[in-house]
Scaffold this motif. Structure first.
Motif, PDB file in Angstrom:
ATOM      1  N   ARG A  71     -60.517  47.873  32.850  1.00 13.56           N
ATOM      2  CA  ARG A  71     -61.548  48.789  32.363  1.00 13.56           C
ATOM      3  C   ARG A  71     -62.904  48.350  32.926  1.00 13.56           C
ATOM      4  O   ARG A  71     -63.123  47.170  33.185  1.00 13.56           O
ATOM      5  CB  ARG A  71     -61.609  48.789  30.836  1.00 13.56           C
ATOM      6  CG  ARG A  71     -60.380  49.396  30.177  1.00 13.56           C
ATOM      7  CD  ARG A  71     -60.612  49.618  28.695  1.00 13.56           C
ATOM      8  NE  ARG A  71     -59.451  50.234  28.062  1.00 13.56           N
ATOM      9  CZ  ARG A  71     -59.497  50.973  26.964  1.00 13.56           C
ATOM     10  NH1 ARG A  71     -60.663  51.189  26.368  1.00 13.56           N
ATOM     11  NH2 ARG A  71     -58.408  51.498  26.451  1.00 13.56           N
ATOM     12  N   THR A  73     -67.358  49.355  32.877  1.00 17.31           N
ATOM     13  CA  THR A  73     -68.469  50.160  32.395  1.00 17.31           C
ATOM     14  C   THR A  73     -69.566  50.165  33.448  1.00 17.31           C
ATOM     15  O   THR A  73     -69.800  49.162  34.129  1.00 17.31           O
ATOM     16  CB  THR A  73     -69.035  49.603  31.072  1.00 17.31           C
ATOM     17  OG1 THR A  73     -69.346  48.211  31.242  1.00 17.31           O
ATOM     18  CG2 THR A  73     -68.039  49.771  29.943  1.00 17.31           C
ATOM     19  N   TRP A  81     -71.148  54.940  31.469  1.00 15.47           N
ATOM     20  CA  TRP A  81     -69.789  55.468  31.554  1.00 15.47           C
ATOM     21  C   TRP A  81     -68.780  54.350  31.321  1.00 15.47           C
ATOM     22  O   TRP A  81     -69.036  53.185  31.620  1.00 15.47           O
ATOM     23  CB  TRP A  81     -69.519  56.064  32.929  1.00 15.47           C
ATOM     24  CG  TRP A  81     -70.305  57.273  33.278  1.00 15.47           C
ATOM     25  CD1 TRP A  81     -69.956  58.590  33.115  1.00 15.47           C
ATOM     26  CD2 TRP A  81     -71.597  57.293  33.896  1.00 15.47           C
ATOM     27  NE1 TRP A  81     -70.949  59.417  33.585  1.00 15.47           N
ATOM     28  CE2 TRP A  81     -71.965  58.658  34.074  1.00 15.47           C
ATOM     29  CE3 TRP A  81     -72.496  56.300  34.312  1.00 15.47           C
ATOM     30  CZ2 TRP A  81     -73.173  59.039  34.640  1.00 15.47           C
ATOM     31  CZ3 TRP A  81     -73.698  56.672  34.875  1.00 15.47           C
ATOM     32  CH2 TRP A  81     -74.031  58.027  35.040  1.00 15.47           C
ATOM     33  N   TYR A  83     -64.819  53.451  32.425  1.00 20.56           N
ATOM     34  CA  TYR A  83     -63.673  53.774  33.282  1.00 20.56           C
ATOM     35  C   TYR A  83     -62.436  53.112  32.689  1.00 20.56           C
ATOM     36  O   TYR A  83     -62.433  51.911  32.389  1.00 20.56           O
ATOM     37  CB  TYR A  83     -63.905  53.270  34.703  1.00 20.56           C
ATOM     38  CG  TYR A  83     -62.649  53.226  35.557  1.00 20.56           C
ATOM     39  CD1 TYR A  83     -62.127  54.381  36.133  1.00 20.56           C
ATOM     40  CD2 TYR A  83     -61.986  52.013  35.779  1.00 20.56           C
ATOM     41  CE1 TYR A  83     -60.966  54.334  36.906  1.00 20.56           C
ATOM     42  CE2 TYR A  83     -60.841  51.958  36.548  1.00 20.56           C
ATOM     43  CZ  TYR A  83     -60.332  53.124  37.103  1.00 20.56           C
ATOM     44  OH  TYR A  83     -59.196  53.072  37.866  1.00 20.56           O
ATOM     45  N   PRO A  85     -58.331  52.689  33.562  1.00 22.01           N
ATOM     46  CA  PRO A  85     -57.268  52.969  34.534  1.00 22.01           C
ATOM     47  C   PRO A  85     -56.280  54.003  33.984  1.00 22.01           C
ATOM     48  O   PRO A  85     -55.990  54.021  32.790  1.00 22.01           O
ATOM     49  CB  PRO A  85     -56.601  51.595  34.725  1.00 22.01           C
ATOM     50  CG  PRO A  85     -57.656  50.608  34.365  1.00 22.01           C
ATOM     51  CD  PRO A  85     -58.464  51.243  33.269  1.00 22.01           C
ATOM     52  N   ARG A  89     -60.926  60.610  34.732  1.00 24.93           N
ATOM     53  CA  ARG A  89     -62.318  60.422  35.148  1.00 24.93           C
ATOM     54  C   ARG A  89     -63.045  59.529  34.142  1.00 24.93           C
ATOM     55  O   ARG A  89     -62.635  59.424  32.983  1.00 24.93           O
ATOM     56  CB  ARG A  89     -63.018  61.776  35.238  1.00 24.93           C
ATOM     57  CG  ARG A  89     -63.131  62.517  33.915  1.00 24.93           C
ATOM     58  CD  ARG A  89     -63.875  63.838  34.082  1.00 24.93           C
ATOM     59  NE  ARG A  89     -63.167  64.764  34.946  1.00 24.93           N
ATOM     60  CZ  ARG A  89     -63.650  65.953  35.307  1.00 24.93           C
ATOM     61  NH1 ARG A  89     -64.840  66.320  34.884  1.00 24.93           N
ATOM     62  NH2 ARG A  89     -62.941  66.755  36.081  1.00 24.93           N
ATOM     63  N   PRO A  90     -64.133  58.861  34.576  1.00 27.33           N
ATOM     64  CA  PRO A  90     -64.906  58.031  33.655  1.00 27.33           C
ATOM     65  C   PRO A  90     -65.447  58.851  32.489  1.00 27.33           C
ATOM     66  O   PRO A  90     -65.779  60.029  32.633  1.00 27.33           O
ATOM     67  CB  PRO A  90     -66.040  57.497  34.537  1.00 27.33           C
ATOM     68  CG  PRO A  90     -65.490  57.544  35.929  1.00 27.33           C
ATOM     69  CD  PRO A  90     -64.635  58.776  35.968  1.00 27.33           C
ATOM     70  N   LEU A 222     -69.614  56.005  40.271  1.00 26.69           N
ATOM     71  CA  LEU A 222     -68.392  56.298  39.513  1.00 26.69           C
ATOM     72  C   LEU A 222     -67.154  56.122  40.377  1.00 26.69           C
ATOM     73  O   LEU A 222     -66.111  55.660  39.895  1.00 26.69           O
ATOM     74  CB  LEU A 222     -68.461  57.721  38.959  1.00 26.69           C
ATOM     75  CG  LEU A 222     -69.558  57.976  37.908  1.00 26.69           C
ATOM     76  CD1 LEU A 222     -69.591  59.447  37.529  1.00 26.69           C
ATOM     77  CD2 LEU A 222     -69.349  57.110  36.675  1.00 26.69           C
ATOM     78  N   ASP A 223     -67.251  56.454  41.635  1.00 20.70           N
ATOM     79  CA  ASP A 223     -66.091  56.358  42.528  1.00 20.70           C
ATOM     80  C   ASP A 223     -65.671  54.916  42.790  1.00 20.70           C
ATOM     81  O   ASP A 223     -64.525  54.658  43.166  1.00 20.70           O
ATOM     82  CB  ASP A 223     -66.391  57.049  43.867  1.00 20.70           C
ATOM     83  CG  ASP A 223     -66.472  58.556  43.726  1.00 20.70           C
ATOM     84  OD1 ASP A 223     -65.936  59.090  42.732  1.00 20.70           O
ATOM     85  OD2 ASP A 223     -67.086  59.199  44.604  1.00 20.70           O
ATOM     86  N   LEU A 225     -65.741  52.371  40.550  1.00 24.14           N
ATOM     87  CA  LEU A 225     -65.362  51.618  39.351  1.00 24.14           C
ATOM     88  C   LEU A 225     -63.948  51.038  39.419  1.00 24.14           C
ATOM     89  O   LEU A 225     -63.681  49.974  38.856  1.00 24.14           O
ATOM     90  CB  LEU A 225     -65.500  52.505  38.107  1.00 24.14           C
ATOM     91  CG  LEU A 225     -66.941  52.752  37.638  1.00 24.14           C
ATOM     92  CD1 LEU A 225     -66.974  53.763  36.510  1.00 24.14           C
ATOM     93  CD2 LEU A 225     -67.597  51.445  37.203  1.00 24.14           C
ATOM     94  N   SER A 226     -63.048  51.699  40.103  1.00 21.57           N
ATOM     95  CA  SER A 226     -61.670  51.212  40.208  1.00 21.57           C
ATOM     96  C   SER A 226     -61.543  50.051  41.185  1.00 21.57           C
ATOM     97  O   SER A 226     -60.483  49.420  41.268  1.00 21.57           O
ATOM     98  CB  SER A 226     -60.744  52.351  40.638  1.00 21.57           C
ATOM     99  OG  SER A 226     -61.107  52.826  41.923  1.00 21.57           O
TER     100      SER A 226
END
Length: 232
Positions: A71, A73, A81, A83, A85, A89-90, A222-223, A225-226
């Motif tokens: 996870r 933030t 946001w 995130y 898994p 989306r977040p 945001l993209d 975060l993973s």
């Protein structure tokens, strides 16, 4: 460079900006452990890997417990946001919510510089400390105003009382265990908090590592975060 001023010309803004500079570099990576302690003594621990750039970008990745691993933030200014898994989306979160439960909220966990969020509306000098009265710049800030006690010798925070607009005390933050983190960074390594709203509960934040690190703006999107774990 901070210059000591007399009580007759006490520059609260300069004190707060210097405190921010001593607490964290412009761009860094950090490891933290968060511990939530319940009234019966039970506790839950979280380990976070955190990155910050400039005055308004921060991201934190959960390393443990296993149920939270992966996870992340993200904070960009007043926007936050979460995130998770395997979730599409977040999710938008707010400063007063808490992704870890306990007494620390998201604003405490994703802390920006104090001088970014607050104006100094009063500063007084005592024998060993400065007392700063801080007012939130916008209503988006988690606390309407703060009463901050600053150590005069180190220009580091000792305690911060956090208030709602109504004047109600929400929580007290207590800094301790000043430690050398390298690159001349000397700052508290322990942050504890309790609240009259959560009688018997306590939360502790332990700072295990803090190092300067150059980071691309892309990291704070945001993209990305993973992929935060790739930066460790």
């Amino acid at each position: 460079m901070f210059v000591h001023t007399t009580a007759l010309a006490l520059d609260g803004d300069a004190i707060l900006e210097e405190l921010d500079r001593r607490m964290q570099p412009e761009s860094y990576e950090m490891y933290r452990k968060l511990i939530n302690v319940e009234p019966d003594g039970r506790s839950r621990e979280f380990v976070l890997y955190t990155l910050k750039k400039g005055q308004d970008k921060m991201v934190a990745l959960f390393l443990s417990p296993a149920s939270e691993k992966g996870r992340a933030t993200l904070r960009l200014g007043d926007n936050m946001w979460l995130y998770i898994p395997n979730v599409g989306r977040p999710i938008r979160i707010t400063s007063l919510q808490s992704v870890v439960g306990g007494v620390f909220n998201n604003s405490d966990i994703l802390r920006l510089d104090f001088s970014v969020e607050y104006d100094v509306r009063g500063a007084t000098e005592q024998e060993d400390t400065y007392l700063l009265d801080l007012q939130a710049k916008t209503s988006a800030v988690a606390y309407d105003h703060l009463h901050m006690v600053v150590d005069k010798a180190t220009l580091l925070p000792i305690t911060i009382d956090c208030y709602a607009a109504s004047g109600m005390l929400i929580k007290t933050l207590r800094y301790s265990a000043i430690k050398e983190f390298g690159d001349g960074m000397v700052r508290p390594s322990v942050l504890e908090t309790d609240s009259p709203l959560y009688q018997g509960y306590k939360s502790v934040m332990l700072f295990a590592g803090l190092e300067k690190k150059e980071l691309a703006d892309e990291v704070f999107t945001l993209d990305y975060l993973s992929r935060i774990d790739e930066l460790r």
